[in-house]
Motif scaffolding. Sequence first.
Motif, PDB file in Angstrom:
ATOM      1  N   SER A  31      62.282  53.583  71.787  1.00 34.92           N
ATOM      2  CA  SER A  31      61.167  53.795  72.714  1.00 34.92           C
ATOM      3  C   SER A  31      60.871  52.534  73.513  1.00 34.92           C
ATOM      4  O   SER A  31      60.805  51.439  72.972  1.00 34.92           O
ATOM      5  N   LYS A  32      60.696  52.725  74.814  1.00 36.63           N
ATOM      6  CA  LYS A  32      60.373  51.610  75.708  1.00 36.63           C
ATOM      7  C   LYS A  32      58.912  51.624  76.143  1.00 36.63           C
ATOM      8  O   LYS A  32      58.525  50.901  77.049  1.00 36.63           O
ATOM      9  N   LEU A  33      58.097  52.467  75.501  1.00 37.49           N
ATOM     10  CA  LEU A  33      56.679  52.495  75.837  1.00 37.49           C
ATOM     11  C   LEU A  33      56.054  51.140  75.480  1.00 37.49           C
ATOM     12  O   LEU A  33      56.377  50.561  74.437  1.00 37.49           O
ATOM     13  N   PRO A  34      55.169  50.616  76.341  1.00 42.89           N
ATOM     14  CA  PRO A  34      54.598  49.280  76.100  1.00 42.89           C
ATOM     15  C   PRO A  34      53.970  49.115  74.719  1.00 42.89           C
ATOM     16  O   PRO A  34      54.143  48.090  74.074  1.00 42.89           O
ATOM     17  N   GLY A  35      53.265  50.123  74.239  1.00 46.35           N
ATOM     18  CA  GLY A  35      52.640  50.034  72.923  1.00 46.35           C
ATOM     19  C   GLY A  35      53.669  49.929  71.810  1.00 46.35           C
ATOM     20  O   GLY A  35      53.508  49.156  70.864  1.00 46.35           O
ATOM     21  N   ASP A  36      54.752  50.715  71.931  1.00 48.33           N
ATOM     22  CA  ASP A  36      55.807  50.679  70.916  1.00 48.33           C
ATOM     23  C   ASP A  36      56.552  49.348  70.937  1.00 48.33           C
ATOM     24  O   ASP A  36      56.880  48.791  69.881  1.00 48.33           O
ATOM     25  N   VAL A  37      56.818  48.842  72.139  1.00 44.52           N
ATOM     26  CA  VAL A  37      57.502  47.546  72.265  1.00 44.52           C
ATOM     27  C   VAL A  37      56.652  46.449  71.645  1.00 44.52           C
ATOM     28  O   VAL A  37      57.143  45.586  70.915  1.00 44.52           O
ATOM     29  N   LYS A  38      55.344  46.519  71.925  1.00 41.11           N
ATOM     30  CA  LYS A  38      54.425  45.506  71.387  1.00 41.11           C
ATOM     31  C   LYS A  38      54.388  45.562  69.861  1.00 41.11           C
ATOM     32  O   LYS A  38      54.412  44.525  69.189  1.00 41.11           O
ATOM     33  N   LYS A  39      54.346  46.785  69.292  1.00 43.37           N
ATOM     34  CA  LYS A  39      54.326  46.927  67.830  1.00 43.37           C
ATOM     35  C   LYS A  39      55.594  46.357  67.204  1.00 43.37           C
ATOM     36  O   LYS A  39      55.543  45.678  66.179  1.00 43.37           O
ATOM     37  N   ARG A  40      56.765  46.654  67.811  1.00 44.69           N
ATOM     38  CA  ARG A  40      58.021  46.115  67.280  1.00 44.69           C
ATOM     39  C   ARG A  40      58.031  44.586  67.355  1.00 44.69           C
ATOM     40  O   ARG A  40      58.467  43.905  66.422  1.00 44.69           O
ATOM     41  N   LYS A  41      57.526  44.053  68.463  1.00 45.30           N
ATOM     42  CA  LYS A  41      57.494  42.601  68.645  1.00 45.30           C
ATOM     43  C   LYS A  41      56.584  41.946  67.603  1.00 45.30           C
ATOM     44  O   LYS A  41      56.937  40.928  67.000  1.00 45.30           O
ATOM     45  N   GLU A  42      55.393  42.532  67.372  1.00 45.01           N
ATOM     46  CA  GLU A  42      54.457  41.982  66.382  1.00 45.01           C
ATOM     47  C   GLU A  42      55.039  42.056  64.969  1.00 45.01           C
ATOM     48  O   GLU A  42      54.883  41.127  64.179  1.00 45.01           O
ATOM     49  N   ALA A  43      55.709  43.175  64.665  1.00 41.11           N
ATOM     50  CA  ALA A  43      56.320  43.313  63.340  1.00 41.11           C
ATOM     51  C   ALA A  43      57.417  42.268  63.152  1.00 41.11           C
ATOM     52  O   ALA A  43      57.537  41.670  62.084  1.00 41.11           O
ATOM     53  N   LYS A  44      58.208  42.038  64.196  1.00 35.74           N
ATOM     54  CA  LYS A  44      59.280  41.036  64.126  1.00 35.74           C
ATOM     55  C   LYS A  44      58.690  39.631  63.945  1.00 35.74           C
ATOM     56  O   LYS A  44      59.181  38.836  63.152  1.00 35.74           O
ATOM     57  N   GLU A  45      57.609  39.321  64.691  1.00 38.31           N
ATOM     58  CA  GLU A  45      56.964  38.012  64.566  1.00 38.31           C
ATOM     59  C   GLU A  45      56.356  37.834  63.187  1.00 38.31           C
ATOM     60  O   GLU A  45      56.397  36.744  62.629  1.00 38.31           O
ATOM     61  N   GLU A  46      55.795  38.916  62.623  1.00 37.69           N
ATOM     62  CA  GLU A  46      55.190  38.839  61.295  1.00 37.69           C
ATOM     63  C   GLU A  46      56.252  38.512  60.251  1.00 37.69           C
ATOM     64  O   GLU A  46      56.047  37.663  59.386  1.00 37.69           O
ATOM     65  N   VAL A  47      57.405  39.164  60.356  1.00 32.88           N
ATOM     66  CA  VAL A  47      58.496  38.877  59.433  1.00 32.88           C
ATOM     67  C   VAL A  47      58.962  37.445  59.625  1.00 32.88           C
ATOM     68  O   VAL A  47      59.169  36.718  58.659  1.00 32.88           O
ATOM     69  N   HIS A  48      59.070  37.019  60.880  1.00 33.43           N
ATOM     70  CA  HIS A  48      59.505  35.648  61.178  1.00 33.43           C
ATOM     71  C   HIS A  48      58.500  34.643  60.638  1.00 33.43           C
ATOM     72  O   HIS A  48      58.867  33.652  60.027  1.00 33.43           O
TER      73      HIS A  48
END
Length: 165
Positions: A31-48
């Motif tokens: 999904s390229k929806l802004p909300g979905d992209v933001k959630k994936r980015k936040e999850a990736k940053e949290e893991v990082h």
Amino acid sequence: LVNEVTTLHRHLEANHSGKYRIWAKSVNFLSKLPGDVKKRKEAKEEVHRTLDCDLWEKVSERVVPYSDKLFRRTAVEWIAATDQPLQALEHPKFKELIDVASCVTSGVKIPGQKAAQGEVISLFKGHITRLRAKLNVSVPFGCCLSLSFLSFCICRVQLPKAKSA
């Protein structure tokens, strides 16, 4: 026609997100929806961030083994780098600092500027409070006197000596 892809993504999210997500899932499309992209980015940053925290806790600074030669060299470099007078090495507070630091086995954590500033202000307020009690003077901390003026006054006040029994 829409000129910007991001505008189209925002439109899809606002008006057709349910259908878009069903379609994306059915064709195995990310999904390229802004909300979905933001959630994936936040999850990736949290893991990082979690991995970084785990790594930093496990990695400690290397403790340099003590030697008189290394201490002398480091002390002279400190005097030169911070423009200290040569007598600074003979000051009792410097010796006390070295004595305290020498007891540490895993390195010394040096406070930052803000932490040191807070400690200096706290010490100063404590000295003012004790001085005020000794002199029986009422001066509020919020007064308009400058720190340097108050320091000047404190240095020149002669406190009465304690009577020995």
